[in-house]
Write a protein that holds these residues in place. Structure first.
Motif, PDB file in Angstrom:
ATOM      1  N   PRO A 206      35.562  45.332  37.846  1.00 33.16           N
ATOM      2  CA  PRO A 206      36.300  46.775  37.973  1.00 33.16           C
ATOM      3  C   PRO A 206      36.583  46.810  39.289  1.00 33.16           C
ATOM      4  O   PRO A 206      37.241  48.005  39.657  1.00 33.16           O
ATOM      5  N   GLY A 207      36.306  46.397  40.344  1.00 36.99           N
ATOM      6  CA  GLY A 207      37.151  47.125  41.874  1.00 36.99           C
ATOM      7  C   GLY A 207      38.646  45.906  41.399  1.00 36.99           C
ATOM      8  O   GLY A 207      39.211  46.879  42.544  1.00 36.99           O
ATOM      9  N   VAL A 208      39.617  45.122  40.595  1.00 32.54           N
ATOM     10  CA  VAL A 208      40.226  45.024  40.421  1.00 32.54           C
ATOM     11  C   VAL A 208      41.113  45.948  39.809  1.00 32.54           C
ATOM     12  O   VAL A 208      42.245  46.317  40.557  1.00 32.54           O
ATOM     13  N   ASP A 209      40.284  46.907  38.768  1.00 33.77           N
ATOM     14  CA  ASP A 209      41.230  47.980  38.485  1.00 33.77           C
ATOM     15  C   ASP A 209      41.854  49.272  39.608  1.00 33.77           C
ATOM     16  O   ASP A 209      41.968  49.589  39.501  1.00 33.77           O
ATOM     17  N   ASP A 210      40.661  48.886  40.419  1.00 36.15           N
ATOM     18  CA  ASP A 210      40.236  50.526  41.040  1.00 36.15           C
ATOM     19  C   ASP A 210      41.335  49.786  42.098  1.00 36.15           C
ATOM     20  O   ASP A 210      41.333  51.066  42.962  1.00 36.15           O
ATOM     21  N   ASP A 211      41.328  48.993  42.736  1.00 32.86           N
ATOM     22  CA  ASP A 211      42.204  48.197  43.528  1.00 32.86           C
ATOM     23  C   ASP A 211      43.569  47.850  43.011  1.00 32.86           C
ATOM     24  O   ASP A 211      44.595  47.467  44.099  1.00 32.86           O
ATOM     25  N   ASN A 212      43.916  48.529  42.270  1.00 32.90           N
ATOM     26  CA  ASN A 212      44.958  48.167  41.508  1.00 32.90           C
ATOM     27  C   ASN A 212      45.714  47.235  41.526  1.00 32.90           C
ATOM     28  O   ASN A 212      46.628  47.229  41.836  1.00 32.90           O
ATOM     29  N   ALA A 213      45.232  45.432  41.311  1.00 31.20           N
ATOM     30  CA  ALA A 213      45.506  44.431  41.840  1.00 31.20           C
ATOM     31  C   ALA A 213      45.473  43.503  40.855  1.00 31.20           C
ATOM     32  O   ALA A 213      45.237  42.126  40.920  1.00 31.20           O
ATOM     33  N   GLN A 214      45.571  44.140  39.305  1.00 31.92           N
ATOM     34  CA  GLN A 214      45.354  42.974  37.932  1.00 31.92           C
ATOM     35  C   GLN A 214      46.825  42.719  37.858  1.00 31.92           C
ATOM     36  O   GLN A 214      46.599  41.516  37.668  1.00 31.92           O
ATOM     37  N   ASP A 215      47.838  42.825  38.882  1.00 32.61           N
ATOM     38  CA  ASP A 215      49.409  42.210  38.433  1.00 32.61           C
ATOM     39  C   ASP A 215      48.698  40.724  39.529  1.00 32.61           C
ATOM     40  O   ASP A 215      49.260  39.719  38.712  1.00 32.61           O
ATOM     41  N   LEU A 216      47.835  40.623  40.088  1.00 35.14           N
ATOM     42  CA  LEU A 216      47.682  39.282  41.427  1.00 35.14           C
ATOM     43  C   LEU A 216      46.964  38.722  40.066  1.00 35.14           C
ATOM     44  O   LEU A 216      47.213  37.246  40.516  1.00 35.14           O
ATOM     45  N   VAL A 217      45.768  38.918  39.868  1.00 27.98           N
ATOM     46  CA  VAL A 217      45.138  38.614  39.619  1.00 27.98           C
ATOM     47  C   VAL A 217      44.851  38.022  37.911  1.00 27.98           C
ATOM     48  O   VAL A 217      44.967  36.716  38.021  1.00 27.98           O
ATOM     49  N   VAL A 218      45.899  38.321  38.035  1.00 26.74           N
ATOM     50  CA  VAL A 218      46.736  37.678  36.112  1.00 26.74           C
ATOM     51  C   VAL A 218      47.578  36.522  36.868  1.00 26.74           C
ATOM     52  O   VAL A 218      47.547  35.419  36.026  1.00 26.74           O
ATOM     53  N   GLU A 219      48.721  36.375  37.995  1.00 23.64           N
ATOM     54  CA  GLU A 219      48.859  35.205  38.832  1.00 23.64           C
ATOM     55  C   GLU A 219      48.316  34.695  39.637  1.00 23.64           C
ATOM     56  O   GLU A 219      48.533  32.992  39.022  1.00 23.64           O
ATOM     57  N   LEU A 220      47.551  34.589  39.630  1.00 27.84           N
ATOM     58  CA  LEU A 220      45.988  34.126  40.185  1.00 27.84           C
ATOM     59  C   LEU A 220      45.489  33.082  39.271  1.00 27.84           C
ATOM     60  O   LEU A 220      45.442  32.122  39.749  1.00 27.84           O
ATOM     61  N   ALA A 221      45.084  33.655  37.616  1.00 27.78           N
ATOM     62  CA  ALA A 221      45.010  32.843  36.671  1.00 27.78           C
ATOM     63  C   ALA A 221      45.637  32.113  36.462  1.00 27.78           C
ATOM     64  O   ALA A 221      45.490  30.645  36.165  1.00 27.78           O
ATOM     65  N   GLU A 222      46.927  32.744  36.199  1.00 27.03           N
ATOM     66  CA  GLU A 222      47.756  31.755  35.767  1.00 27.03           C
ATOM     67  C   GLU A 222      48.165  30.037  36.441  1.00 27.03           C
ATOM     68  O   GLU A 222      48.447  29.491  35.694  1.00 27.03           O
ATOM     69  N   ARG A 223      47.998  30.693  37.665  1.00 23.17           N
ATOM     70  CA  ARG A 223      48.555  29.260  39.132  1.00 23.17           C
ATOM     71  C   ARG A 223      47.037  28.604  38.432  1.00 23.17           C
ATOM     72  O   ARG A 223      47.482  27.495  39.145  1.00 23.17           O
ATOM     73  N   THR A 224      46.083  29.042  38.775  1.00 24.60           N
ATOM     74  CA  THR A 224      45.040  28.584  38.337  1.00 24.60           C
ATOM     75  C   THR A 224      44.548  27.336  37.174  1.00 24.60           C
ATOM     76  O   THR A 224      44.001  26.750  36.921  1.00 24.60           O
ATOM     77  N   CYS A 225      45.220  27.816  36.086  1.00 30.61           N
ATOM     78  CA  CYS A 225      45.092  27.866  34.761  1.00 30.61           C
ATOM     79  C   CYS A 225      43.565  27.830  34.228  1.00 30.61           C
ATOM     80  O   CYS A 225      42.815  27.227  33.565  1.00 30.61           O
ATOM     81  N   ALA A 226      43.414  29.291  35.368  1.00 30.44           N
ATOM     82  CA  ALA A 226      41.336  29.341  35.215  1.00 30.44           C
ATOM     83  C   ALA A 226      41.383  29.330  33.966  1.00 30.44           C
ATOM     84  O   ALA A 226      42.337  31.355  33.893  1.00 30.44           O
ATOM     85  N   PRO A 227      40.098  30.260  32.633  1.00 32.71           N
ATOM     86  CA  PRO A 227      39.903  31.330  32.097  1.00 32.71           C
ATOM     87  C   PRO A 227      39.333  32.689  32.796  1.00 32.71           C
ATOM     88  O   PRO A 227      39.139  32.061  33.715  1.00 32.71           O
ATOM     89  N   VAL A 228      39.316  33.489  32.211  1.00 35.13           N
ATOM     90  CA  VAL A 228      39.159  34.981  32.997  1.00 35.13           C
ATOM     91  C   VAL A 228      37.573  35.073  31.727  1.00 35.13           C
ATOM     92  O   VAL A 228      38.229  35.881  30.794  1.00 35.13           O
ATOM     93  N   TRP A 229      37.087  35.642  32.402  1.00 28.81           N
ATOM     94  CA  TRP A 229      35.678  36.816  31.550  1.00 28.81           C
ATOM     95  C   TRP A 229      35.650  38.164  32.845  1.00 28.81           C
ATOM     96  O   TRP A 229      36.249  38.151  33.520  1.00 28.81           O
ATOM     97  N   VAL A 326      47.094  29.456  47.170  1.00 33.20           N
ATOM     98  CA  VAL A 326      46.688  29.425  46.386  1.00 33.20           C
ATOM     99  C   VAL A 326      47.478  27.812  45.387  1.00 33.20           C
ATOM    100  O   VAL A 326      48.538  28.697  45.214  1.00 33.20           O
ATOM    101  N   GLU A 327      47.776  26.591  45.441  1.00 36.83           N
ATOM    102  CA  GLU A 327      48.740  26.029  44.733  1.00 36.83           C
ATOM    103  C   GLU A 327      48.849  25.970  43.247  1.00 36.83           C
ATOM    104  O   GLU A 327      48.003  25.428  42.524  1.00 36.83           O
ATOM    105  N   ARG A 328      49.985  25.356  42.962  1.00 39.63           N
ATOM    106  CA  ARG A 328      49.673  25.619  41.412  1.00 39.63           C
ATOM    107  C   ARG A 328      49.090  24.282  40.471  1.00 39.63           C
ATOM    108  O   ARG A 328      49.405  22.933  41.060  1.00 39.63           O
ATOM    109  N   SER A 329      48.654  24.903  39.556  1.00 39.08           N
ATOM    110  CA  SER A 329      47.338  24.124  39.091  1.00 39.08           C
ATOM    111  C   SER A 329      48.306  22.885  37.795  1.00 39.08           C
ATOM    112  O   SER A 329      49.390  23.876  36.659  1.00 39.08           O
ATOM    113  N   GLU A 330      47.595  21.507  37.447  1.00 42.41           N
ATOM    114  CA  GLU A 330      48.630  20.791  35.871  1.00 42.41           C
ATOM    115  C   GLU A 330      47.236  21.261  35.480  1.00 42.41           C
ATOM    116  O   GLU A 330      47.617  20.221  34.224  1.00 42.41           O
ATOM    117  N   ARG A 331      46.066  21.752  35.303  1.00 42.04           N
ATOM    118  CA  ARG A 331      44.998  21.482  34.152  1.00 42.04           C
ATOM    119  C   ARG A 331      45.461  22.485  33.082  1.00 42.04           C
ATOM    120  O   ARG A 331      46.515  23.124  32.875  1.00 42.04           O
TER     121      ARG A 331
END
Length: 532
Positions: A206-229, A326-331
């Motif tokens: 919930p801290g992501v929404d509380d700090d209005n950081a969803q856009d940055l978290v989406v960018e981090l997930a897409e850069r790392t190609c990581a699944p998100v729970w 964080v570098e852009r991943s090729e995963r």
């Protein structure tokens, strides 16, 4: 210019944007209301839980602290369930409580509070009754700054009734910058782990929404190609649930949670407790060999996390700093989740059918407030939250939060519809909030998922071989009549064919509207929060 305590307090509240006062008045607060400012709004709640929770909803909608007035010990006692929720959900609520006059306190007077500063602890960040009347404005300013400092949360100030007319100095202006970032070496350690990981995964709290950081978290997930729970039993969303990389909600059971994360060598937890459990099991907290990194703004939470490396930071600044490293991943990206089959239209109504109708018919900018513990897993699987701030629920599990939070959130909005999806058991904890909704003409639709009992408790009972539990059936409630008696129109739905017209009427109504939908009683979550 000479000030009274009252004038100095209202001046400070005005400068901090706390001009909407939620409360339920009592005798020890009366002197505060003398010459009540015309630019302030008093929002009457018919019970103190409603006052605190509605204020919390308002704070969540505005992003500012909300102000509450309560009556000495009895009123504060009534409110404590909501105070507990505000503390667990990190909502900045500033509570002013009345107290009998200072000459009477030693005599244990009628309607006085013994040890008022101790009463709401430990579920407030700050609690005090100032030693002198002239200290009240400065104590309020301190309480406000503590409420707004991450991790944000409720604060409490007890004010004897004779303090309000005493002389006091105005509170000087002060800046408060609340964002802070981790040490660069800590961010580099996490970035190196992500850059070299074989299979990283991100857990959003919930801290992501509380700090209005969803856009940055989406960018981090897409850069790392990581699944998100999303973290177990989260009170917010924090990641678009229709995103290809979204996996779902982690279960609040240790061995099951670790099993969901199996195969990942780096786990990054953002703005969540590590981890929130509801049913005990033995086993590892995370899969063997996995490295866990934890970002949060609360030093206490980072201290007692049982595993991993914690990084003390506000989420937006911490993730922003991480993105610089964080570098852009090729995963390969994870495969999209399979969609759920649309349930058949049958009578009696399965709850899945109601949720599918909500997904199709809700206004696109609606804010969802949910309190249906027995159907929560199904609800999230079928109704994805896709935008920041689009979802609220109780992160503590204590019921009675959802309805008044929805009222306060609707008051704080710019006209968007608030859709409160709530159980028949849940709504009765704070049913009085409907009256406040009617008085405020709050743009909200209340959808009661009525399974005629405390199904979450029944599901937990079945888990521990208790097939029959006394006190879990609820019959004889006419919620539409109750709502109409408080000024809120509504409709009762017992047949599937009536769901769509009822929802369309409810969403199109100018003010609050209640729809009571009778559904089959088969909860989909065996790990829902407790009902009491």
């Amino acid at each position: 210019m000479k000030y009274t305590v009252r004038e100095a307090v209202f001046d400070f509240c005005r400068r901090t944007g706390m001009t909407t006062l939620f409360g339920n008045p009592g005798s020890t607060e009366l002197r505060m209301f003398r010459d009540f400012p015309e630019d302030f709004q008093y929002v009457l709640a018919l019970q103190e839980t409603v006052a605190v929770a509605a204020a919390a909803g308002h704070a969540l909608g505005t992003g500012r602290a909300a102000l509450v007035s309560l009556h000495s010990a009895g009123g504060v006692g009534h409110s404590l369930g909501a105070v507990f929720n505000a503390y667990r959900d990190r909502v900045p609520v500033v509570i002013l409580a009345g107290q009998q006059s200072r000459p009477m306190v030693q005599l244990r007077p009628f309607l006085g509070a013994d040890e008022p500063a101790s009463f709401p602890r430990p579920y407030v960040k700050y609690s005090r009754q100032p030693e002198r009347a002239e200290d009240v404005p400065a104590a309020l300013a301190e309480a406000y700054r503590i409420a707004m400092t991450p991790p944000r949360g409720p604060v409490f100030l007890s004010v004897p009734e004779d303090d309000w007319d005493a002389a006091a100095e105005p509170v000087p202006d002060r800046e408060l910058h609340t964002s802070f970032t981790a040490d660069p070496a800590a961010l580099r350690e996490v970035a190196d782990a992500l850059n070299t990981a074989r299979s990283p995964v991100i857990v959003v709290g919930p801290g992501v929404d509380d700090d209005n950081a969803q856009d940055l978290v989406v960018e981090l997930a897409e850069r790392t190609c990581a699944p998100v729970w999303i973290s177990p039993l989260s009170g917010r969303s924090g990641f678009p649930e229709d995103h290809r990389q979204f996996r779902g909600f982690l279960p609040p059971v240790r061995d099951q949670l670790a099993a969901r994360l199996e195969g990942h060598d780096v786990i990054l937890v953002l703005g969540a407790q590590v981890f929130s459990y509801h049913v005990h099991s033995e086993g590892r907290y995370v899969p063997e060999g996995a490295r866990l990194f934890h970002f949060d703004c609360d030093p206490a939470q980072t201290a007692w996390a049982p595993v991993g490396t914690s990084v003390l930071t506000t989420i937006r600044s911490g993730v922003g700093g991480l993105l610089e490293l964080v570098e852009r991943s090729e995963r390969p990206l994870p495969e999209p989740r399979a969609g759920l089959a649309v349930p058949q239209v049958t009578d009696p109504i399965p709850p899945e059918l109601l949720v599918e109708a909500l997904r199709e018919l809700m206004p696109p900018d609606a804010v969802v407030v949910e309190e249906i513990p027995s159907n929560r897993e199904m609800f999230h699987a079928r109704l994805p939250i896709t935008r920041p701030g689009g979802f609220l629920t109780t992160g503590s599990g204590a019921l009675g939060w959802g309805l008044p939070v929805a009222v306060g959130r609707a008051m704080a909005g710019s006209g968007e519809r608030v859709v409160c999806v709530i159980g028949d058991g849940s709504i009765m904890y704070s049913i009085q909030a409907l009256w406040t909704a009617a008085q405020q003409r709050a743009p909200m639709t209340v959808v009661v998922v009525n399974n005629h009992g405390y199904e979450a408790v029944k599901a937990l009972g079945r888990r521990i071989d208790l097939p029959v539990i006394p006190g879990t059936d609820i019959h004889g409630l006419d919620l539409v009549q109750v709502a109409q008696g408080m000024g809120v129109p509504g409709r009762t739905v017992t047949k599937a064919a009536d769901i769509e017209p009822a929802l369309l009427e409810g969403f199109g109504h100018e003010g609050p509207f209640l729809i009571d939908v009778s559904v089959t009683a088969h909860g989909s979550s065996a790990y829902a929060p407790e009902a009491h």
